[in-house]
Structures are given as C-alpha cells and as structure tokens.
Design a protein around this motif. Structure first.
Motif, mmCIF file in Angstrom:
data_model
loop_
_atom_site.group_PDB
_atom_site.id
_atom_site.type_symbol
_atom_site.label_atom_id
_atom_site.label_comp_id
_atom_site.label_asym_id
_atom_site.label_seq_id
_atom_site.Cartn_x
_atom_site.Cartn_y
_atom_site.Cartn_z
ATOM 1 N N ALA A 133 37.824 35.797 41.215
ATOM 2 C CA ALA A 133 39.391 34.927 40.844
ATOM 3 C C ALA A 133 38.740 34.423 39.359
ATOM 4 N N GLN A 134 39.427 34.159 38.821
ATOM 5 C CA GLN A 134 39.794 33.574 37.487
ATOM 6 C C GLN A 134 40.821 32.658 37.871
ATOM 7 N N ARG A 286 40.462 39.019 40.160
ATOM 8 C CA ARG A 286 39.630 39.614 38.586
ATOM 9 C C ARG A 286 40.543 41.011 39.122
ATOM 10 N N ARG A 439 42.754 37.430 29.279
ATOM 11 C CA ARG A 439 42.152 37.343 30.595
ATOM 12 C C ARG A 439 43.079 35.708 30.700
#
Lengths: 631, 103
Positions: A133-134, A286, A439
């Motif tokens: 994940a971010q 992600r 993003r």
C-alpha cells in the motif's frame, strides 16, 4: 547552473528469467510468506521486490525498534534463504502481462530506483501480487513545505535511515498508523507536541465482535497508547492540521477542531510550534498492476479501492492472486496469512492435487484470514474521511504536488468547465499527470471533482496506470516486438516516443499509455473444473455497490491444472532466455547465461524443475511457513 | 546536528562523506541520500518546475517523486531510494534538472 550532462543513455540490455511456477511481486509479509509457502510445496518461485532486502514497509530496515513480529519475520527470511525462492531484489515491476493459459510475464526495471539499466522479464505460470500500500494524503494549506512528510514516510526513513525530519514533530491525519509513528518518533528522540487524529477511536466500539475475536489488536493499541502517555504526548481527536506556517520550511501548524464530517469548526484553531509534520490519512492498496489486467475492485469501508478476491485470494482474473494490502489494508498479520493462503491455493491449482494436509491447511488459513479481515474492516470504517475535509483547502493550496495545480484551478475546472471526475480534471488542469501519476493527489482530486455529491465519503479514484513506474524508452525498445504485443501492445508503446511531463527525459508515463492500452482486459472465462476444493462463498465485497465487474466475470474456484504443466512433472525449461533485441547495439547477453545482477550480487539460482520424487505437493506434514504470532 | 540521529546510533567509524551543493555531509553505511541529508538537517534539495518552490522527501518510499535530486550529475534520482556512496556529489535539482538541454 545546476545542469546535467545530456548524453544519451546507453542502450538497455534486457534479459528473461524463464521457467518459474510462481512470480511473487512484493517482498513484504504477504509476498515473503507466499513465496516461502509456495516453495515449500515444490513450486519454483521468483520473488520480485523494489527494495534490497525483504520486509516491505513494516519489516523495513534494522532499526533498534524491532516491530512486533520482527523475530517471526526474521525466521521466515532465514527459511527463504535456504528455500527454492529466487529473491530478485531491486526489481521495480512496471507491468504484468498475460501471455496465455498459465503464462504470465512480469516486467521489471532494476537498480535502487529503477535506473539500473537492465530490464528483466520474468515468466511464470501464475502471479501473486503482494505490492502493499501507499499512504493516502489529503492536502491542506502549506502541505508542500519542506518538513511536511508522510507519516509512513517518516516511519520508513527512521526504520531504514535512523533519521528524523526535525526535532519537534507533530503527527497528524487519521488511522491507526499515527499512534505507531508517534511512538517511534518519540522513542527515537523527537519531541512530539501532539498527535492529531481527524476521527475518534470510539468507532471501533461499533464493531465489538471484530474486537472480541482480535484481542491482540487491542493490546497493540494499548502498547502504543501507553508509550505516548509515558512520554506525555497529547492525542487530539476530531481535529486536523488545517495550515502549516513557514516560508521555506515548517515553523508551526494550526490545529483545528472538526465536526462529524471533518469540517473545520471556525474559531477553534490553535497554533503549535514545530519544525516538522508527519501526516497521513490511512493507506491505499497499490493495485495498478492488477487493474491494468482487468481485475475487479471493491470499495473498502474507508473509501479506498482494493482488489476483489475469492476465498482463496484469487482475483477475478484466473491465475492472478492477490494478498496483503492489495486485497484490502489490514496489517502484517493478515497479509502474512493471505500470502500463505494464496500460495497454497496456487500450488493446488498448478498441481491439480489436493491432499488432506493441504485441505486442512487451507481451512485453517481461511479461518485466520477471515477473523483478521473482520477487524481490518472495523478499523477502516472508523477512519473513513468525512466529506467536509475539502473545506480546509484554500484556493491557493497545491493539490497536485508534481504539477503544482492548486485547489482553485481544480474547482474552476469543476464549477466553470464542467468536470465531474478526476480524469476530466486531469485533462483540464494536469492534476495527476506528473511523475507520481496521481498517486498522491488522486483521492483529493476525486473528492473535489465530485463536489460532495458522491454517495460515499470518497468518490471512486481511478487507479489506471498501465506503467506502474516511469519506464525508459530503451527498456521498451529492448522488448522483442513480436512478444507481449498480442495481449498488451507493450511493444508498440516503444514506438510512441512519448516524453514525460516537462521533458523529463525519455520516459513513458501512464497518460500516454492510457490510449494504447485502453480496452485491454482479461481473456478470462476458462471453465471451472472441480477438483474437490471449490470456493462456495461469495468474493469479498460482492455486496459492495460500486464493485466494478469485468464484462464476463470468470468463475471462481480451484481449477484443474492441465497435465504436463503440473507441479513436479513439468518439463525442464531453459532458465534464461536472452531477450531478442531489435537492432544490434553491442553484444547481447551470452546465450543461456544469466547476466550478473546489477548490484553485483551472485545471480540467483536458475529455477529447477521439481524432481519426480518431490512431486507430491500435498504430502502430509509438509513444510509450512512459520505462522506469525497473533495472540 | 547529531541530535537528529536516533539515540543508540553511535558515530559510526564507517561513516563517510558525501557532498551537498559543495559542502560535506556525513552519511552512514546503508543510508539513502535522503536520510543522509535529513541527518544533516537538510529537508529540501529540489525546486519545482513551475513555482520554484523547495521540496525534499515526502513519502519516503519512492512513490511520490518529490525527493528528486541530481546525483553525480544525473538528475531525477529518487533520493529516498538511492543509497549514499562515499564521494557522491548531490546538487539541488532546479526544475526538471535538464536546463542544459534548453535552447
């Protein structure tokens, strides 16, 4: 003049790594557990990861503060070192393509930041996506000032670099990560004048069942809470940092109380002096490598998009499995369980065999996964952003950090030019068109574009990035034109000649690729032959109203693997096939020889075919990855 | 600036120097360029293309591309991913870092 030599880069020499049963993308808890479990069942496994050592974000670095579970992961890492897993470190995956039945290509750039110059194509019969994940970011005035860093970013820099962004660090945003970050920063010597949480923690109480079956999670929270209490770090709930003060770096922040919808309450602002701010609003899966293949997604309770997976962690594209945060953010223990579950299920699929031991292992993993998932959903619901957060944006706040697009310009695109979604805003303003490909700003732009009219707190965010990282044109040119083109048109992209924004060198970013790859989806729909193990349950999120479906959803369930490809009996294949390059610049890679890895380490062992004697993946008492301690 | 280093981390004898805009910066083995700069109290090493505003590391994991720096003459390196090596010359990247290509 800060200049740069403008010499053209040397042509890139790409190479293939062939003959794997499973390619695992991401070496965090999910990917590493999956790789080790798959290898234990006789599969040949390639584990690709951008970092130079396994661990992902949670088990990153070797900082003095060993995270919970660190010993278990160290044991897993040791097992991997002696297993049949080829750990491909410093590999940045930019695309996954499906070449046919049980045939996948994983394309990666090498080097610490993908600048290593040797693109790699890994071919495997199945893919496990564990990309993690971010951090999700919601902008606010001043958030682009140096000294404002992601909360997860501050944690990552501390874990791997043993450094702090400042001496007095306010921690703000939303989500359980904030407490952990504040407690690590304080332990490392930073003063933390405040932890500012936009939600409350009472939301957890609405899910007593999820809490009751996951007592370790309460202990974890108590651990961090206790550490903060000891260091006298005040935690302010239902508040947010609504402005950062300073000219060239952070000097102070204004903390304002929020109403239920995260609207700032006028007149409640308080200034807190600090020299850094660590901020984050939860994590986003992600998933772009999978959505590019047509995988269905679901909305999670906190407004992120995660991959739809079935009871065995397979996505809606057969042969592509997902584990960990890509299937919904839930922490390292859940990720570990899902990675192992996916690997075992993939081994069953590829071998076509299910023994009693494997059946029991699958059942146990599913029980554990379901229990942890229930807590993850409760947690996500408690930290879902309120609709009113956009009220703290001023018109001159940069929303898109890369392209420096302000909230005012986005609002203009919506109010005056009729944009209703993030994609239209991008075309009108360039928001989301920079290096990070939206993003960082994607959620914010989506919220502004919807103007508060979306049914959920966060409207759908497009996560279509056919290129997951910027790719030098030389890497595309190294691909053989005839290959990959059938399913993706990737080779054709090499001829687009698109440059990145602002002429930042010969890179291809997703914006230009969008059109070329439009409509590329899965050719799913193979028959679901029964092997005695079948997922009778609905996939996660089937009831989610916004789950996107491919036009013909492929059936779930473990299928028979076709004969000669089954584990243990497949023909040995040449492990290395040099990429056939168009043109003849320089010597190619020697046939059958794997070139040395760019970082100088020994090339990984070629994938071995399983010996006939090891062909039973379901033998009782087979090796199992050590389970992470939970309770 | 030693205060910025986490306690318990000794002044490693293996520490080495890199340079930032010509002045020396101590780095520890294994540190990224961004970490070495933070350790020296530097949080900005890029100016933006449009507004010329200072930027440094933000996401810390290679996702946001805010930490781009010119390293040994090569622009657009992600400082949060690239390991510091003895003698590295890091310079503030202005804009896209390719002013030399301008006509």
């Amino acid at each position: 003049m800060p200049d740069s030599p403008s010499e053209p880069r040397a042509p890139l020499d790409g190479y293939d790594l062939d003959g794997y049963d499973l390619a695992v993308i991401g070496a965090g808890p999910a990917g590493t557990a999956g790789a080790v479990a798959a290898a234990g069942l006789g599969l040949s496994v390639a584990l690709l990861d951008a970092a130079d050592r396994p661990g992902g974000q949670y088990f990153r670095g070797t900082a003095s503060s060993t995270p919970q579970g660190g010993a278990a992961f160290a044991a897993l890492r040791a097992r991997m070192a002696t297993s049949r897993v080829d750990h491909l470190a410093a590999h940045h995956v930019w695309s996954v393509t499906r070449d046919g039945e049980d045939a996948w290509s994983v394309h990666a750039l090498t080097g610490p930041d993908g600048d290593g110059g040797e693109p790699v194509r890994v071919r495997a019969r199945a893919v496990l996506l564990a990309a993690g994940a971010q951090e999700r970011q919601l902008p606010f005035p001043g958030w682009t000032l140096p000294g404002v860093v992601g909360a997860g970013g501050a944690q990552a820099m501390l874990k791997s670099g043993l450094v702090l962004p400042g001496k007095r660090v306010v921690v703000a945003g939303s989500g359980p990560l904030l407490l952990a970050v504040a407690s690590s920063l304080a332990a490392a010597g930073a003063r933390v004048p405040a932890v500012v949480e936009a939600s409350g923690y009472l939301g957890y109480a609405r899910h007593p069942r999820a809490l009751a079956v996951n007592p370790h999670k309460a202990l974890e929270a108590a651990y961090h809470g206790g550490a903060l209490l000891r260091r006298r770090v005040p935690v302010r709930t239902r508040s947010a940092v609504t402005r950062v003060h300073g000219t060239d770096r952070v000097e102070a922040v204004t903390v304002t109380r929020l109403d239920r919808d995260w609207r700032p309450v006028p007149g409640t602002g308080r200034r807190i002096a600090c020299d850094a701010l660590a901020v984050g609003h939860g994590l986003e899966p992600r998933i772009e490598l999978a959505t590019g293949l047509g995988c269905a997604t679901r909305r999670t309770p906190d407004g992120t998009d995660a991959l739809v997976v079935n009871g065995f962690q397979e996505t809606t594209v057969p042969g592509l499995w997902a584990a960990g945060e890509t299937a919904g953010v839930g922490g390292w223990q859940l990720a570990w369980s899902e990675g192992e579950l996916a690997a075992v299920a993939a081994a069953v699929r590829l071998s076509g065999r299910v023994g009693p031991a494997v059946s029991e292992r699958l059942r146990a993993l599913r029980r554990r996964r379901d229990r942890l998932r229930s807590f993850a959903d409760a947690m996500a619901a408690a930290h879902a952003p309120g609709k009113g957060w956009t009220d703290w944006l001023t018109d001159d706040t940069d929303v898109c950090r890369c392209e420096e697009v302000t909230a005012g310009r986005v609002r203009e695109a919506v109010a005056d030019l009729g944009a209703r979604d993030a994609r239209t805003v991008k075309l009108l303003t360039r928001a989301g068109m920079g290096w990070c490909q939206g993003r960082v700003c994607g959620t914010a732009v989506s919220c502004l574009a919807a103007g508060g009219t979306a049914p959920g707190s966060v409207p759908p965010t497009p996560a279509r990035r056919p290129f997951a990282v910027p790719v030098p044109l030389g890497a595309l040119a190294a691909l053989d034109e005839g290959e990959g083109g059938e399913s993706t048109g990737v080779a054709g992209l090499g001829r687009c000649g698109a440059a990145g924004p602002g002429g930042q060198g010969p890179y291809v970013l997703g914006e230009f690729a969008d059109r070329t790859l439009d409509g590329v989806g899965t050719r799913g729909g193979q028959g679901a032959a029964a092997t005695g193990l079948r997922d009778s349950r609905a996939p996660y999120g089937q009831s989610a109203p916004e789950a996107q479906r491919p036009s013909s959803p492929p059936p779930f369930g473990i299928r028979d693997a076709s004969g000669p490809g089954a584990v243990g009996v497949h023909e040995p294949r040449d492990p290395v096939v040099p990429v056939q390059r168009r043109g003849t610049r320089g010597p190619g890679t020697p046939g059958g020889q794997r070139p040395p890895a760019p970082d100088g380490r020994e090339p990984a062992q070629p994938a071995r075919p399983a010996e006939p004697g090891r062909s039973e993946p379901s033998r009782p008492g087979g090796p199992e990855a050590p389970a992470p301690p939970v309770d | 600036m030693a205060r910025r280093r986490a306690p318990g981390v000794p002044h490693d004898t293996a520490a080495f120097d890199i340079s930032f805009d010509g002045r020396p910066v101590r780095a520890l083995p294994g540190q990224t360029i961004a970490a070495a700069l933070w350790g020296a109290g530097v949080v900005a090493w890029r100016t933006t293309r449009v507004g010329g505003r200072p930027r440094g590391a933000f996401c810390g994991i290679g996702q946001c591309y805010d930490c781009l720096a010119t390293v040994n003459g090569e622009p657009n390196r992600r400082a949060c991913l690239v390991a510091a090596r003895p003698g590295d010359a890091v310079t503030t990247q202005e804009g896209n870092g390719r002013a030399g290509l301008a006509v």
